[in-house]
Motif scaffolding. Structure first.
Motif, PDB file in Angstrom:
ATOM      1  N   ARG A 226       0.756  -1.110   0.034  1.00 44.47           N
ATOM      2  CA  ARG A 226      -0.124   0.047  -0.118  1.00 44.47           C
ATOM      3  C   ARG A 226       0.800   1.301   0.052  1.00 44.47           C
ATOM      4  O   ARG A 226       1.821   1.318   0.721  1.00 44.47           O
ATOM      5  CB  ARG A 226      -1.002   0.079   1.172  1.00 44.47           C
ATOM      6  CG  ARG A 226      -1.886  -1.251   1.262  1.00 44.47           C
ATOM      7  CD  ARG A 226      -2.615  -0.947   2.272  1.00 44.47           C
ATOM      8  NE  ARG A 226      -3.748  -2.031   2.447  1.00 44.47           N
ATOM      9  CZ  ARG A 226      -4.666  -2.024   1.416  1.00 44.47           C
ATOM     10  NH1 ARG A 226      -5.030  -1.205   0.676  1.00 44.47           N
ATOM     11  NH2 ARG A 226      -5.636  -3.290   1.424  1.00 44.47           N
ATOM     12  N   ALA A 228       1.008   5.577  -0.411  1.00 44.83           N
ATOM     13  CA  ALA A 228       0.252   6.960  -0.596  1.00 44.83           C
ATOM     14  C   ALA A 228       1.389   7.791  -1.121  1.00 44.83           C
ATOM     15  O   ALA A 228       2.467   7.892  -0.519  1.00 44.83           O
ATOM     16  CB  ALA A 228      -0.162   7.161   0.727  1.00 44.83           C
ATOM     17  N   ASP A 230       2.636  10.474  -4.914  1.00 49.03           N
ATOM     18  CA  ASP A 230       2.576  10.735  -6.363  1.00 49.03           C
ATOM     19  C   ASP A 230       3.313   9.919  -6.973  1.00 49.03           C
ATOM     20  O   ASP A 230       4.702  10.160  -7.483  1.00 49.03           O
ATOM     21  CB  ASP A 230       3.131  12.380  -6.591  1.00 49.03           C
ATOM     22  CG  ASP A 230       2.119  13.449  -5.591  1.00 49.03           C
ATOM     23  OD1 ASP A 230       0.927  12.892  -5.460  1.00 49.03           O
ATOM     24  OD2 ASP A 230       2.636  14.449  -5.519  1.00 49.03           O
ATOM     25  N   ILE A 233       1.784   5.565 -11.869  1.00 53.31           N
ATOM     26  CA  ILE A 233       1.072   4.162 -11.917  1.00 53.31           C
ATOM     27  C   ILE A 233       1.591   3.199 -13.026  1.00 53.31           C
ATOM     28  O   ILE A 233       1.860   2.072 -12.632  1.00 53.31           O
ATOM     29  CB  ILE A 233      -0.520   4.156 -12.086  1.00 53.31           C
ATOM     30  CG1 ILE A 233      -0.960   4.927 -11.002  1.00 53.31           C
ATOM     31  CG2 ILE A 233      -1.070   2.955 -12.112  1.00 53.31           C
ATOM     32  CD1 ILE A 233      -1.854   4.503  -9.967  1.00 53.31           C
ATOM     33  N   VAL A 245      -1.933  -3.119 -10.174  1.00 55.12           N
ATOM     34  CA  VAL A 245      -2.163  -2.135  -9.715  1.00 55.12           C
ATOM     35  C   VAL A 245      -3.396  -1.207  -9.570  1.00 55.12           C
ATOM     36  O   VAL A 245      -4.068  -1.170 -10.489  1.00 55.12           O
ATOM     37  CB  VAL A 245      -1.178  -0.779 -10.054  1.00 55.12           C
ATOM     38  CG1 VAL A 245      -0.729   0.469  -9.543  1.00 55.12           C
ATOM     39  CG2 VAL A 245       0.529  -1.387 -10.349  1.00 55.12           C
ATOM     40  N   LYS A 247      -5.799   1.734  -7.978  1.00 57.97           N
ATOM     41  CA  LYS A 247      -6.168   3.033  -7.141  1.00 57.97           C
ATOM     42  C   LYS A 247      -7.120   3.024  -6.519  1.00 57.97           C
ATOM     43  O   LYS A 247      -8.521   2.460  -6.757  1.00 57.97           O
ATOM     44  CB  LYS A 247      -6.179   4.307  -8.107  1.00 57.97           C
ATOM     45  CG  LYS A 247      -5.275   5.478  -7.757  1.00 57.97           C
ATOM     46  CD  LYS A 247      -5.055   6.228  -8.658  1.00 57.97           C
ATOM     47  CE  LYS A 247      -4.782   7.881  -8.046  1.00 57.97           C
ATOM     48  NZ  LYS A 247      -4.286   7.898  -6.829  1.00 57.97           N
ATOM     49  N   GLU A 248      -6.944   2.832  -4.992  1.00 61.36           N
ATOM     50  CA  GLU A 248      -8.221   2.773  -3.943  1.00 61.36           C
ATOM     51  C   GLU A 248      -8.098   4.187  -3.308  1.00 61.36           C
ATOM     52  O   GLU A 248      -7.225   4.381  -2.253  1.00 61.36           O
ATOM     53  CB  GLU A 248      -7.754   1.547  -3.077  1.00 61.36           C
ATOM     54  CG  GLU A 248      -9.016   0.558  -2.999  1.00 61.36           C
ATOM     55  CD  GLU A 248      -8.456  -0.620  -2.326  1.00 61.36           C
ATOM     56  OE1 GLU A 248      -7.723  -0.317  -1.061  1.00 61.36           O
ATOM     57  OE2 GLU A 248      -8.508  -1.638  -2.813  1.00 61.36           O
ATOM     58  N   ASN A 249      -8.922   4.726  -3.347  1.00 68.62           N
ATOM     59  CA  ASN A 249      -9.148   6.184  -2.332  1.00 68.62           C
ATOM     60  C   ASN A 249      -7.978   6.768  -2.438  1.00 68.62           C
ATOM     61  O   ASN A 249      -7.409   7.271  -3.571  1.00 68.62           O
ATOM     62  CB  ASN A 249      -9.789   5.778  -0.912  1.00 68.62           C
ATOM     63  CG  ASN A 249     -11.152   5.196  -0.951  1.00 68.62           C
ATOM     64  OD1 ASN A 249     -11.826   5.663  -1.736  1.00 68.62           O
ATOM     65  ND2 ASN A 249     -11.135   4.258   0.183  1.00 68.62           N
ATOM     66  N   GLU A 251      -4.886   5.590  -1.740  1.00 68.81           N
ATOM     67  CA  GLU A 251      -3.780   4.714  -1.686  1.00 68.81           C
ATOM     68  C   GLU A 251      -3.604   4.004  -3.188  1.00 68.81           C
ATOM     69  O   GLU A 251      -4.455   4.007  -4.047  1.00 68.81           O
ATOM     70  CB  GLU A 251      -3.892   3.651  -0.746  1.00 68.81           C
ATOM     71  CG  GLU A 251      -3.907   3.992   0.584  1.00 68.81           C
ATOM     72  CD  GLU A 251      -3.961   2.582   1.628  1.00 68.81           C
ATOM     73  OE1 GLU A 251      -4.016   3.019   2.901  1.00 68.81           O
ATOM     74  OE2 GLU A 251      -4.622   1.683   1.144  1.00 68.81           O
ATOM     75  N   ILE A 252      -2.633   3.906  -3.352  1.00 71.66           N
ATOM     76  CA  ILE A 252      -2.284   2.906  -4.622  1.00 71.66           C
ATOM     77  C   ILE A 252      -1.877   1.361  -4.038  1.00 71.66           C
ATOM     78  O   ILE A 252      -1.127   1.322  -3.072  1.00 71.66           O
ATOM     79  CB  ILE A 252      -1.133   3.243  -5.221  1.00 71.66           C
ATOM     80  CG1 ILE A 252      -1.389   4.814  -5.684  1.00 71.66           C
ATOM     81  CG2 ILE A 252      -0.529   2.472  -6.543  1.00 71.66           C
ATOM     82  CD1 ILE A 252      -0.150   5.393  -6.058  1.00 71.66           C
TER      83      ILE A 252
END
Ligand code: ATP
Length: 299
Positions: A226, A228, A230, A233, A245, A247-249, A251-252
């Motif tokens: 997990r 967080a 920049d 991706i 990969v 993107k979740e809220n 988090e990556i």
């Protein structure tokens, strides 16, 4: 100890359970998992003495399950077998008496449990007038009223809201503390993960994965990272060992083949800015389940 040894069960030509073995010690919570039709209910029925295995044996403390031992088992069946025309009190007295309890004892315990589940007002009400969730609480009470040594719970949390899931879980944990054996099935892996120590995953009646939950998670090669910050991706996706990969809220979430590839991901992250999180986790049981069973499954 509950011992299931090389048990096989056929319905005609259908092999519902195939050479299944596991044990449950006092004070253990055991999860029996599998997609619809995997053989869970059949296994429960054999443990409850309702079906005979075609091969193998099931024993509690080295004794074959007979009607005397069944008294020491409490069960919540998938069919939710409540006598809906009876009142809550009548129903619990009926089942408690079947388990060899005295009426006075049953009533004392019933008051305690109704209060604990916040349904004392329903004692004199007919079962059919209760909501589904409250009916389930009554069935759970009938399963535990005689303090059984073994609790068999087929999908105990289905249809319950999160508060009631938690109150069922806390009662089950108390039974564990008292040295009882608990076996349950669930389609919700997050419930299993919360409190079960040992488990078997069934596929077409066969155990495809079994053991201690912690070991299963540790030994499962794929890991989650997990992040967080920049991070590019596409760079992550093109990194060796990265499977996916997402993107979740904020988090990556990066799935990797094994912990060998953590460093590769770390190299990409190092070159990025505003990094506030980099956490490596074991895969969730849900992911392990889906991978092991290898097919989509319904909740
Ligand atoms: P679910 O999660 O849907 O409750 P399950 O894991 O409990 O499924 P079982 O009900 O034990 O699975 O069924 C195992 C297999 O045995 C399935 O193929 C099912 O169709 C078959 N089966 C179950 N009960 C019977 C029966 N009475 N007669 C014939 N086949 C049956």
């Amino acid at each position: 100890m509950l011992k299931v040894e090389n048990v096989t069960k056929y319905y005609g030509d259908i092999k519902a359970v195939d050479d299944l073995s596991f044990t449950i010690e006092p004070g253990e919570i055991f999860g029996l998992l599998g997609v619809n039709g995997a053989g869970k209910t059949t296994t429960f029925r054999m443990i409850m003495g309702l079906l005979e295995p075609n091969k193998g044996s099931i024993t509690i403390n080295d004794k074959k399950i007979d009607y005397k031992l069944v008294e020491k088992i409490g069960f919540l069946t998938e069919e939710r077998s409540l006598l809906t025309k009876l009142t809550v009190k009548e129903q619990v007295i009926y089942y408690g008496t079947l388990k060899g309890m005295k009426e006075k004892d049953i009533l004392n315990k019933l008051d305690y449990w109704l209060d604990r589940f916040g349904v004392s007002d329903y004692k004199e009400r007919k079962i059919k007038e209760l909501s589904k969730g409250n009916q389930q609480k009554i069935q759970f009470i009938t399963a535990i009223i005689h303090e059984p040594d073994l609790l068999v719970l087929d999908e105990p949390f289905t249809g319950l809201d999160p508060i009631n899931v938690e109150s069922f879980m806390s009662v089950i944990r108390e039974f564990k503390q008292k040295g009882k054996m608990i076996i349950f099935s669930s389609h919700r892996m997050e419930h299993v993960e919360l409190f079960c120590e040992k488990l078997v995953i069934l596929k077409k009646g066969r155990a495809v994965l079994s053991g201690n939950l912690k070991d299963i998670k540790k030994n499962y090669q794929k890991k989650i990272i997990r992040i967080a910050g920049d991070v590019n991706i596409d760079n992550l996706k093109n990194t060796k060992g990265v499977i996916d990969v997402i993107k979740e809220n904020l988090e990556i979430v990066v799935k990797i083949e094994s912990d060998k590839f953590i460093e590769n991901v770390f190299e990409v992250v190092k070159k990025s800015s505003n990094i506030t999180k980099f956490i490596v986790e074991d895969a969730s049981l849900n992911e392990i389940f889906l991978n092991t069973v290898g097919e989509a499954y319904e909740k």
